[in-house]
Design a protein around this motif. Structure first.
Motif, PDB file in Angstrom:
ATOM      1  N   LYS A 137      43.831  40.338 109.498  1.00 20.43           N
ATOM      2  CA  LYS A 137      43.193  39.932 108.235  1.00 20.43           C
ATOM      3  C   LYS A 137      43.309  41.037 107.191  1.00 20.43           C
ATOM      4  N   LEU A 138      43.128  42.269 107.626  1.00 19.37           N
ATOM      5  CA  LEU A 138      43.200  43.409 106.714  1.00 19.37           C
ATOM      6  C   LEU A 138      44.629  43.591 106.194  1.00 19.37           C
ATOM      7  N   LYS A 139      45.608  43.435 107.068  1.00 17.94           N
ATOM      8  CA  LYS A 139      47.005  43.527 106.628  1.00 17.94           C
ATOM      9  C   LYS A 139      47.314  42.447 105.587  1.00 17.94           C
ATOM     10  N   LEU A 140      46.863  41.229 105.833  1.00 17.75           N
ATOM     11  CA  LEU A 140      47.082  40.127 104.902  1.00 17.75           C
ATOM     12  C   LEU A 140      46.369  40.387 103.573  1.00 17.75           C
ATOM     13  N   TYR A 141      45.162  40.900 103.651  1.00 13.60           N
ATOM     14  CA  TYR A 141      44.389  41.239 102.448  1.00 13.60           C
ATOM     15  C   TYR A 141      45.163  42.235 101.588  1.00 13.60           C
ATOM     16  N   ARG A 142      45.684  43.284 102.223  1.00 14.91           N
ATOM     17  CA  ARG A 142      46.446  44.306 101.498  1.00 14.91           C
ATOM     18  C   ARG A 142      47.722  43.725 100.891  1.00 14.91           C
ATOM     19  N   GLN A 143      48.404  42.888 101.655  1.00 16.11           N
ATOM     20  CA  GLN A 143      49.638  42.275 101.157  1.00 16.11           C
ATOM     21  C   GLN A 143      49.332  41.394  99.947  1.00 16.11           C
ATOM     22  N   ASN A 144      48.288  40.579 100.045  1.00 17.54           N
ATOM     23  CA  ASN A 144      47.896  39.727  98.924  1.00 17.54           C
ATOM     24  C   ASN A 144      47.493  40.554  97.707  1.00 17.54           C
ATOM     25  N   MET A 145      46.803  41.654  97.935  1.00 16.44           N
ATOM     26  CA  MET A 145      46.401  42.542  96.847  1.00 16.44           C
ATOM     27  C   MET A 145      47.638  43.074  96.122  1.00 16.44           C
ATOM     28  N   LYS A 146      48.630  43.510  96.881  1.00 21.11           N
ATOM     29  CA  LYS A 146      49.862  44.039  96.289  1.00 21.11           C
ATOM     30  C   LYS A 146      50.604  42.964  95.495  1.00 21.11           C
ATOM     31  N   GLU A 147      50.730  41.789  96.085  1.00 21.79           N
ATOM     32  CA  GLU A 147      51.431  40.702  95.408  1.00 21.79           C
ATOM     33  C   GLU A 147      50.729  40.313  94.109  1.00 21.79           C
ATOM     34  N   LYS A 148      49.412  40.242  94.154  1.00 19.20           N
ATOM     35  CA  LYS A 148      48.630  39.903  92.961  1.00 19.20           C
ATOM     36  C   LYS A 148      48.817  40.966  91.879  1.00 19.20           C
ATOM     37  N   PHE A 149      48.787  42.209  92.270  1.00 19.50           N
ATOM     38  CA  PHE A 149      48.965  43.306  91.324  1.00 19.50           C
ATOM     39  C   PHE A 149      50.336  43.228  90.646  1.00 19.50           C
ATOM     40  N   ILE A 150      51.369  43.023  91.455  1.00 22.67           N
ATOM     41  CA  ILE A 150      52.728  42.941  90.915  1.00 22.67           C
ATOM     42  C   ILE A 150      52.844  41.759  89.955  1.00 22.67           C
ATOM     43  N   LYS A 151      52.331  40.610  90.361  1.00 14.89           N
ATOM     44  CA  LYS A 151      52.418  39.404  89.529  1.00 14.89           C
ATOM     45  C   LYS A 151      51.697  39.606  88.197  1.00 14.89           C
ATOM     46  N   GLU A 152      50.525  40.204  88.244  1.00 11.89           N
ATOM     47  CA  GLU A 152      49.735  40.411  87.021  1.00 11.89           C
ATOM     48  C   GLU A 152      50.373  41.416  86.069  1.00 11.89           C
ATOM     49  N   ASN A 153      51.220  42.294  86.595  1.00 13.98           N
ATOM     50  CA  ASN A 153      51.726  43.391  85.775  1.00 13.98           C
ATOM     51  C   ASN A 153      53.237  43.413  85.587  1.00 13.98           C
ATOM     52  N   GLU A 154      53.970  42.469  86.175  1.00 14.76           N
ATOM     53  CA  GLU A 154      55.423  42.531  86.100  1.00 14.76           C
ATOM     54  C   GLU A 154      55.985  42.258  84.721  1.00 14.76           C
ATOM     55  N   GLU A 155      55.257  41.575  83.873  1.00 16.99           N
ATOM     56  CA  GLU A 155      55.732  41.291  82.523  1.00 16.99           C
ATOM     57  C   GLU A 155      55.358  42.370  81.525  1.00 16.99           C
ATOM     58  N   GLY A 156      54.678  43.397  81.983  1.00 13.16           N
ATOM     59  CA  GLY A 156      54.196  44.431  81.089  1.00 13.16           C
ATOM     60  C   GLY A 156      52.838  44.024  80.519  1.00 13.16           C
ATOM     61  N   VAL A 157      52.287  44.877  79.689  1.00  6.84           N
ATOM     62  CA  VAL A 157      50.979  44.586  79.102  1.00  6.84           C
ATOM     63  C   VAL A 157      51.052  44.768  77.587  1.00  6.84           C
ATOM     64  N   GLN A 158      50.231  44.048  76.906  1.00  3.13           N
ATOM     65  CA  GLN A 158      50.144  44.169  75.443  1.00  3.13           C
ATOM     66  C   GLN A 158      49.075  45.203  75.116  1.00  3.13           C
ATOM     67  N   LEU A 159      49.456  46.148  74.298  1.00  2.66           N
ATOM     68  CA  LEU A 159      48.502  47.190  73.870  1.00  2.66           C
ATOM     69  C   LEU A 159      48.085  46.977  72.436  1.00  2.66           C
TER      70      LEU A 159
END
Length: 159
Positions: A137-159
């Motif tokens: 469960k912990l491994k899956l949690y970490r993997q999901n966290m990484k995927e979510k982070f990448i998805k949220e930030n792959e397009e860059g951010v508006q400043l």
């Protein structure tokens, strides 16, 4: 799998909720208790004995000001103790220094000031050493966290 969450005052309740949230995410049973190393030391020791008898495997202890609670608990049990320094004065630095400066042979793992969520996550990691399902469960949690982070930030951010 059972974890105790202990803190010294009702005023610490909001800070310590994060530990419960982390444990709930992994379906880990917990018991939250308000006990003081200074005001009810006998009750604290009685409770620690009871927690060991009931099969608790880890203790998260939050404390502010003198912040003795995690260290006192660690001196009376061999269960892993995770200290949460609480910002009660001096921006919580007094609590942090009190908790991390334990004498040799009586350790308290310590997380950041007011970061009880990380204390809960550290408890999950400790328990995952013993429980293979929890480790997965912990491994899956970490993997999901990484995927979510990448998805949220792959397009860059508006400043």
């Amino acid at each position: 799998m059972k974890v105790a969450i202990i803190f010294g005052s009702k005023s610490d309740k909001d800070v310590m909720k994060g530990a419960a949230e982390a444990l709930k995410e992994f379906n880990i049973e917990y018991k939250a208790l308000i006990l003081s190393a200074h005001r009810v030391p006998e009750k604290l020791l009685e409770t620690l004995k009871k927690l060991e008898e009931e099969g608790f495997e880890c203790i998260i202890a939050g404390a502010g000001l003198a912040a003795h609670l995690p260290g006192v608990i660690a001196s009376h049990t061999i269960l892993p103790v995770i200290g949460v320094p609480i910002n009660a004065s001096l921006n919580g630095l007094d609590s942090l220094f009190s908790i991390v400066q334990m004498p040799k042979s009586i350790p308290v793992a310590t997380v950041g000031i007011n970061n009880s969520y990380n204390a809960g996550m550290l408890a999950v990691e400790i328990l995952s050493l013993k429980y293979p399902d929890l480790k997965e469960k912990l491994k899956l949690y970490r993997q999901n966290m990484k995927e979510k982070f990448i998805k949220e930030n792959e397009e860059g951010v508006q400043l």
